[in-house]
Design a protein around this motif. Sequence first.
Motif, mmCIF file in Angstrom:
data_model
loop_
_atom_site.group_PDB
_atom_site.id
_atom_site.type_symbol
_atom_site.label_atom_id
_atom_site.label_comp_id
_atom_site.label_asym_id
_atom_site.label_seq_id
_atom_site.Cartn_x
_atom_site.Cartn_y
_atom_site.Cartn_z
ATOM 1 N N ASN A 1 0.843 -1.198 0.000
ATOM 2 C CA ASN A 1 0.000 0.000 0.000
ATOM 3 C C ASN A 1 0.874 1.243 0.000
ATOM 4 O OD1 ASN A 1 -2.932 -0.824 0.281
ATOM 5 N ND2 ASN A 1 -1.927 -2.142 1.782
ATOM 6 N N ILE B 1 1.179 3.614 1.959
ATOM 7 C CA ILE B 1 1.789 3.938 3.263
ATOM 8 C C ILE B 1 3.084 3.154 3.474
ATOM 9 C CG2 ILE B 1 0.439 2.244 4.596
ATOM 10 C CD1 ILE B 1 1.392 5.766 5.787
ATOM 11 N N LEU C 1 -6.880 -3.552 2.890
ATOM 12 C CA LEU C 1 -6.839 -2.143 3.326
ATOM 13 C C LEU C 1 -7.794 -1.278 2.512
ATOM 14 C CD1 LEU C 1 -5.554 -0.208 5.397
ATOM 15 C CD2 LEU C 1 -3.943 0.456 3.614
ATOM 16 N N THR D 1 -10.683 0.900 4.387
ATOM 17 C CA THR D 1 -10.693 2.361 4.291
ATOM 18 C C THR D 1 -12.008 2.836 3.669
ATOM 19 O OG1 THR D 1 -8.335 2.134 3.810
ATOM 20 C CG2 THR D 1 -9.283 4.337 3.572
ATOM 21 N N TRP E 1 -14.281 9.931 -5.575
ATOM 22 C CA TRP E 1 -13.222 10.634 -6.310
ATOM 23 C C TRP E 1 -12.019 9.697 -6.397
ATOM 24 C CZ3 TRP E 1 -13.891 15.077 -8.858
ATOM 25 C CH2 TRP E 1 -12.752 15.656 -9.436
ATOM 26 N N ALA F 1 -10.458 4.209 -9.619
ATOM 27 C CA ALA F 1 -9.659 3.111 -10.176
ATOM 28 C C ALA F 1 -8.651 2.579 -9.166
ATOM 29 C CB ALA F 1 -8.924 3.579 -11.427
ATOM 30 N N GLY F 2 -8.458 3.292 -8.054
ATOM 31 C CA GLY F 2 -7.452 2.885 -7.074
ATOM 32 C C GLY F 2 -8.000 1.826 -6.134
ATOM 33 N N TYR G 1 -10.706 13.084 -14.361
ATOM 34 C CA TYR G 1 -10.399 14.141 -13.374
ATOM 35 C C TYR G 1 -9.507 15.238 -13.943
ATOM 36 C CZ TYR G 1 -6.235 11.198 -12.488
ATOM 37 O OH TYR G 1 -5.101 10.445 -12.624
ATOM 38 N N VAL H 1 -8.432 9.988 -3.166
ATOM 39 C CA VAL H 1 -7.157 10.483 -3.690
ATOM 40 C C VAL H 1 -6.490 11.411 -2.665
ATOM 41 C CG1 VAL H 1 -6.043 11.800 -5.547
ATOM 42 C CG2 VAL H 1 -7.958 10.266 -6.068
ATOM 43 N N VAL I 1 -9.066 10.440 2.313
ATOM 44 C CA VAL I 1 -8.052 9.481 2.762
ATOM 45 C C VAL I 1 -6.817 10.143 3.377
ATOM 46 C CG1 VAL I 1 -8.650 7.562 1.261
ATOM 47 C CG2 VAL I 1 -7.204 9.408 0.374
ATOM 48 N N ALA J 1 -8.634 3.798 8.244
ATOM 49 C CA ALA J 1 -9.068 2.417 7.971
ATOM 50 C C ALA J 1 -9.272 1.633 9.267
ATOM 51 C CB ALA J 1 -8.025 1.718 7.115
ATOM 52 N N SER K 1 -1.161 2.306 -12.098
ATOM 53 C CA SER K 1 -2.523 2.805 -12.253
ATOM 54 C C SER K 1 -3.455 1.609 -12.325
ATOM 55 C CB SER K 1 -2.606 3.629 -13.546
ATOM 56 O OG SER K 1 -3.939 4.022 -13.778
ATOM 57 N N LYS L 1 -2.426 -3.339 -8.198
ATOM 58 C CA LYS L 1 -1.969 -3.464 -6.805
ATOM 59 C C LYS L 1 -0.706 -4.310 -6.810
ATOM 60 C CE LYS L 1 -3.342 -3.128 -2.345
ATOM 61 N NZ LYS L 1 -3.930 -1.934 -1.726
HETATM 62 N N1 NAP Z 1 -6.442 7.098 5.802
HETATM 63 C C1 NAP Z 1 -6.305 5.805 5.618
HETATM 64 O O1 NAP Z 1 -6.619 4.986 6.500
HETATM 65 C C2 NAP Z 1 -5.783 5.323 4.298
HETATM 66 C C3 NAP Z 1 -5.854 3.951 3.984
HETATM 67 C C4 NAP Z 1 -5.446 3.537 2.712
HETATM 68 C C5 NAP Z 1 -4.918 4.459 1.819
HETATM 69 N N2 NAP Z 1 -4.801 5.758 2.212
HETATM 70 C C6 NAP Z 1 -4.247 6.758 1.264
HETATM 71 O O2 NAP Z 1 -5.182 6.864 0.209
HETATM 72 C C7 NAP Z 1 -4.528 7.195 -1.004
HETATM 73 C C8 NAP Z 1 -4.978 6.213 -2.088
HETATM 74 O O3 NAP Z 1 -4.541 4.913 -1.731
HETATM 75 P P1 NAP Z 1 -4.775 3.692 -2.727
HETATM 76 O O4 NAP Z 1 -4.148 2.511 -2.126
HETATM 77 O O5 NAP Z 1 -6.194 3.648 -3.146
HETATM 78 O O6 NAP Z 1 -3.883 4.181 -3.973
HETATM 79 P P2 NAP Z 1 -3.917 3.705 -5.495
HETATM 80 O O7 NAP Z 1 -4.473 2.329 -5.588
HETATM 81 O O8 NAP Z 1 -2.551 3.956 -6.016
HETATM 82 O O9 NAP Z 1 -4.950 4.672 -6.195
HETATM 83 C C9 NAP Z 1 -4.741 6.029 -6.323
HETATM 84 C C10 NAP Z 1 -5.660 6.517 -7.430
HETATM 85 O O10 NAP Z 1 -5.639 7.927 -7.444
HETATM 86 C C11 NAP Z 1 -5.919 8.359 -8.760
HETATM 87 N N3 NAP Z 1 -5.255 9.654 -8.976
HETATM 88 C C12 NAP Z 1 -3.938 9.885 -9.052
HETATM 89 N N4 NAP Z 1 -3.713 11.195 -9.230
HETATM 90 C C13 NAP Z 1 -4.930 11.792 -9.248
HETATM 91 C C14 NAP Z 1 -5.361 13.117 -9.399
HETATM 92 N N5 NAP Z 1 -4.491 14.120 -9.556
HETATM 93 N N6 NAP Z 1 -6.690 13.377 -9.367
HETATM 94 C C15 NAP Z 1 -7.580 12.374 -9.220
HETATM 95 N N7 NAP Z 1 -7.235 11.086 -9.082
HETATM 96 C C16 NAP Z 1 -5.920 10.806 -9.094
HETATM 97 C C17 NAP Z 1 -5.351 7.310 -9.674
HETATM 98 O O11 NAP Z 1 -6.331 7.136 -10.706
HETATM 99 P P3 NAP Z 1 -5.943 6.734 -12.209
HETATM 100 O O12 NAP Z 1 -5.025 5.559 -12.061
HETATM 101 O O13 NAP Z 1 -7.241 6.411 -12.855
HETATM 102 O O14 NAP Z 1 -5.247 7.918 -12.810
HETATM 103 C C18 NAP Z 1 -5.196 6.087 -8.795
HETATM 104 O O15 NAP Z 1 -5.956 5.004 -9.247
HETATM 105 C C19 NAP Z 1 -3.021 7.125 -0.684
HETATM 106 O O16 NAP Z 1 -2.538 8.425 -0.456
HETATM 107 C C20 NAP Z 1 -2.957 6.320 0.597
HETATM 108 O O17 NAP Z 1 -1.813 6.576 1.366
HETATM 109 C C21 NAP Z 1 -5.232 6.217 3.402
#
Ligand code: NAP
Length: 349
Positions: free
Chosen positions: A41, A43, A129, A133, A172, A175-176, A216, A241, A266, A287, A340, A343
């Motif tokens: 992930n 983090i 995760l 989340t 928002w 795809a992530g 976006y 995001v 997030v 999460a 993109s 995982k």
């Molecule tokens: N608070 C918590 O408990 C928690 C838990 C888990 C994750 N997180 C955080 O959440 C975030 C996402 O995690 P993830 O695991 O889902 O990451 P991920 O699988 O890498 O997904 C991130 C997504 O963000 C999109 N993206 C990238 N740049 C963007 C932009 N400028 N505008 C809009 N969309 C954009 C991408 O979409 P495209 O590929 O379609 O471009 C990508 O699919 C990370 O920063 C992570 O650290 C927080």
Amino acid sequence: MPSNKAAYLLAAKSPFEFHPAPLTQPKPHQLLIRTRAIALNPIDAKVHRLAFFPLTYPVILGQDVAGEVVEIGPDVSRFKVGERVFGLAAGSYDEPEQKAFQEFVVLREDLAARVPEGMSWERAVVLPLGVCTATAGLFLEQHLGLKLPVIEVGTGRRERERERERETVLVWGGAGSVGGNAVQLATKAGYEVLSTCSPGNFEIVRGLGAREVFDYLSPTVVQDIVSALQRKRIAGILDAVGGAEAWKFCVEILKGVEGRKYIATVLPTSSFAPSHDDGIEIEQVQALSIKDTDVGKHVWEFLGKALEEGKYETAPEPLVAGRGLESLGKAVDVMWEGVSARKVVVVLD
Ligand SMILES: NC(=O)c1ccc[n+]([C@@H]2O[C@H](COP(=O)([O-])OP(=O)(O)OC[C@H]3O[C@@H](n4cnc5c(N)ncnc54)[C@H](OP(=O)(O)O)[C@@H]3O)[C@@H](O)[C@H]2O)c1
């Protein structure tokens, strides 16, 4: 008794080192699993590469894991020794037995589910995760507090009636990992879902249940989403995001639509100062806040059944970066370079 080995960080920003680690017996409502796949992930990369927050070293990283149950603690009712499971390694950094980057991991019974027959380890391990989340943001009372997901049986008049009265959720970044699970979970909870992603991922996000998907980066993304939401009621936004740009767009959208003016995001919002006149609230989701909640238990039981019945997708698609704990450094490199709708996963034999 077998021996355990873990990928340790002995100091901030140091490479992984592989050393024997204690093998901990599971406590009540815990399982000990032999690791077969680990997913990375953001983090993990942020802690490994940036030493994102201060920690007392050595530490073991990792939250997403799948493997066979080798021992169950007292009072475990949902799992048996020998079953294939996946789950959230939900420990803090000072509970190393509950971190994923090792050969044996202690999981909580309530944040685990069975891997259906025929499903590979690498498919199942992409979920924990992201699911936790998305669950925290969508369903906990302190965030969007939406109705919980259920397994639908058939469609018909009741379904069409619900269709007419249902609210819309905007995810928002669908795809992530967090976003894709949020799209699926909100859809399964009966909401109409709109989402954003890169155009190359539109089909994937629609396939997860989004009614409409928007680029976006389009200069008209805010207007387009506001137009799509006319004569509808929004139940809030799950921002998967984070960051100033995403928040700015989400706030602009909420200003133009009817419904709940709430953004569950997030990332930490300390750098964001919303204008209180527009009544928009924005709060960070954690999460791990679904631990010990009925919401968490419900969603993990739902997830197990939905996977078993083929009614939940394992998204994002796994990208196997290597085999064995020793591949974790390379796996972090792959994620750091950027993926993109994938995982990054390491498989253990
Ligand atoms: N608070 C918590 O408990 C928690 C838990 C888990 C994750 N997180 C955080 O959440 C975030 C996402 O995690 P993830 O695991 O889902 O990451 P991920 O699988 O890498 O997904 C991130 C997504 O963000 C999109 N993206 C990238 N740049 C963007 C932009 N400028 N505008 C809009 N969309 C954009 C991408 O979409 P495209 O590929 O379609 O471009 C990508 O699919 C990370 O920063 C992570 O650290 C927080």
